[in-house]
Design a protein around this motif. Sequence first.
Motif, PDB file in Angstrom:
ATOM      1  N   TRP A  70       0.821  -1.208   0.000  1.00 20.63           N
ATOM      2  CA  TRP A  70       0.000   0.000   0.000  1.00 20.63           C
ATOM      3  C   TRP A  70       0.856   1.259   0.000  1.00 20.63           C
ATOM      4  O   TRP A  70       0.571   2.211  -0.719  1.00 20.63           O
ATOM      5  CB  TRP A  70      -0.969  -0.007   1.179  1.00 20.63           C
ATOM      6  N   TYR A  71       1.913   1.281   0.816  1.00 18.98           N
ATOM      7  CA  TYR A  71       2.762   2.474   0.864  1.00 18.98           C
ATOM      8  C   TYR A  71       3.442   2.738  -0.473  1.00 18.98           C
ATOM      9  O   TYR A  71       3.622   3.891  -0.859  1.00 18.98           O
ATOM     10  CB  TYR A  71       3.793   2.375   1.983  1.00 18.98           C
ATOM     11  N   TYR A 148       5.694  12.662   6.078  1.00 21.49           N
ATOM     12  CA  TYR A 148       6.486  13.894   5.894  1.00 21.49           C
ATOM     13  C   TYR A 148       7.969  13.672   6.185  1.00 21.49           C
ATOM     14  O   TYR A 148       8.826  14.187   5.473  1.00 21.49           O
ATOM     15  CB  TYR A 148       5.927  15.001   6.787  1.00 21.49           C
ATOM     16  N   PHE A 149       8.288  12.899   7.218  1.00 21.81           N
ATOM     17  CA  PHE A 149       9.674  12.793   7.676  1.00 21.81           C
ATOM     18  C   PHE A 149      10.381  11.478   7.322  1.00 21.81           C
ATOM     19  O   PHE A 149      11.599  11.427   7.310  1.00 21.81           O
ATOM     20  CB  PHE A 149       9.744  12.953   9.208  1.00 21.81           C
ATOM     21  N   VAL A 150       9.627  10.403   7.093  1.00 21.66           N
ATOM     22  CA  VAL A 150      10.231   9.068   7.019  1.00 21.66           C
ATOM     23  C   VAL A 150      10.336   8.600   5.569  1.00 21.66           C
ATOM     24  O   VAL A 150       9.356   8.667   4.820  1.00 21.66           O
ATOM     25  CB  VAL A 150       9.386   8.065   7.845  1.00 21.66           C
ATOM     26  N   PRO A 151      11.522   8.094   5.158  1.00 20.85           N
ATOM     27  CA  PRO A 151      11.668   7.545   3.806  1.00 20.85           C
ATOM     28  C   PRO A 151      10.770   6.319   3.612  1.00 20.85           C
ATOM     29  O   PRO A 151      10.465   5.605   4.574  1.00 20.85           O
ATOM     30  CB  PRO A 151      13.141   7.129   3.730  1.00 20.85           C
ATOM     31  N   LEU A 152      10.372   6.066   2.377  1.00 26.86           N
ATOM     32  CA  LEU A 152       9.425   5.003   2.041  1.00 26.86           C
ATOM     33  C   LEU A 152       9.814   3.656   2.639  1.00 26.86           C
ATOM     34  O   LEU A 152       8.973   2.981   3.229  1.00 26.86           O
ATOM     35  CB  LEU A 152       9.296   4.879   0.514  1.00 26.86           C
ATOM     36  N   ASN A 153      11.067   3.255   2.525  1.00 25.80           N
ATOM     37  CA  ASN A 153      11.423   1.907   2.970  1.00 25.80           C
ATOM     38  C   ASN A 153      11.447   1.759   4.499  1.00 25.80           C
ATOM     39  O   ASN A 153      11.597   0.655   4.995  1.00 25.80           O
ATOM     40  CB  ASN A 153      12.755   1.450   2.364  1.00 25.80           C
ATOM     41  N   HIS A 154      11.262   2.839   5.251  1.00 30.47           N
ATOM     42  CA  HIS A 154      11.194   2.750   6.716  1.00 30.47           C
ATOM     43  C   HIS A 154       9.796   3.026   7.260  1.00 30.47           C
ATOM     44  O   HIS A 154       9.581   2.941   8.474  1.00 30.47           O
ATOM     45  CB  HIS A 154      12.185   3.724   7.352  1.00 30.47           C
ATOM     46  N   ARG A 155       8.848   3.339   6.398  1.00 32.75           N
ATOM     47  CA  ARG A 155       7.499   3.699   6.879  1.00 32.75           C
ATOM     48  C   ARG A 155       6.797   2.543   7.579  1.00 32.75           C
ATOM     49  O   ARG A 155       6.139   2.748   8.600  1.00 32.75           O
ATOM     50  CB  ARG A 155       6.648   4.222   5.728  1.00 32.75           C
TER      51      ARG A 155
END
Length: 177
Positions: A70-71, A148-155
């Motif tokens: 989903w992300y 806003y703050f977190v890169p995609l692979n860490h969400r």
Amino acid sequence: MAGLWKSYQTMMSKYPWTVQIMTAGSLVGVGDVISQQLIERRGLRRHSVRRTARMMSIGFFFVGPVIGSWYKVLDRIVVGGGKSAAMKKMLVDQLCFAPCFLGAFLSICGALNGLSVEENVAKLKGDYTDALICNYYLWPPVQIANFYFVPLNHRLAVVQLVAVVWNSYLTWKANKM
């Protein structure tokens, strides 16, 4: 602790999909243990290892893959990284994805708990609205910060860390008969 985080970062960069799924499954399991021990106060003797394993499998095979995918889709739908994009992502996530995900999660839990279709529908009618309202109290501010703050692979990892509390509530709700 810093070494553990560095190892996680290294594994995340090499095997993002696997690490996201393993993290999700493990933390859904942790949420169930917290639910059984702190919310339901079962104690170690009455702790259902089978239920924890079942919840972990839902995390591994449903929560991790679905939220991780989903992300990626959400990043393609709403492009950008500013405040406006974060707000749009949160709105799409909470208005489109969250209601469907919660319904599917509760339905899967009911089916794996052996409920008939009729019992599952009745349980969903009783639990879904409460779960969705609780979802709206917790997740919008978390998701705005996450987008806003977190890169995609860490969400997914950020979501799952916050979700330890959420999973405790959700596993209690899903397994309350």
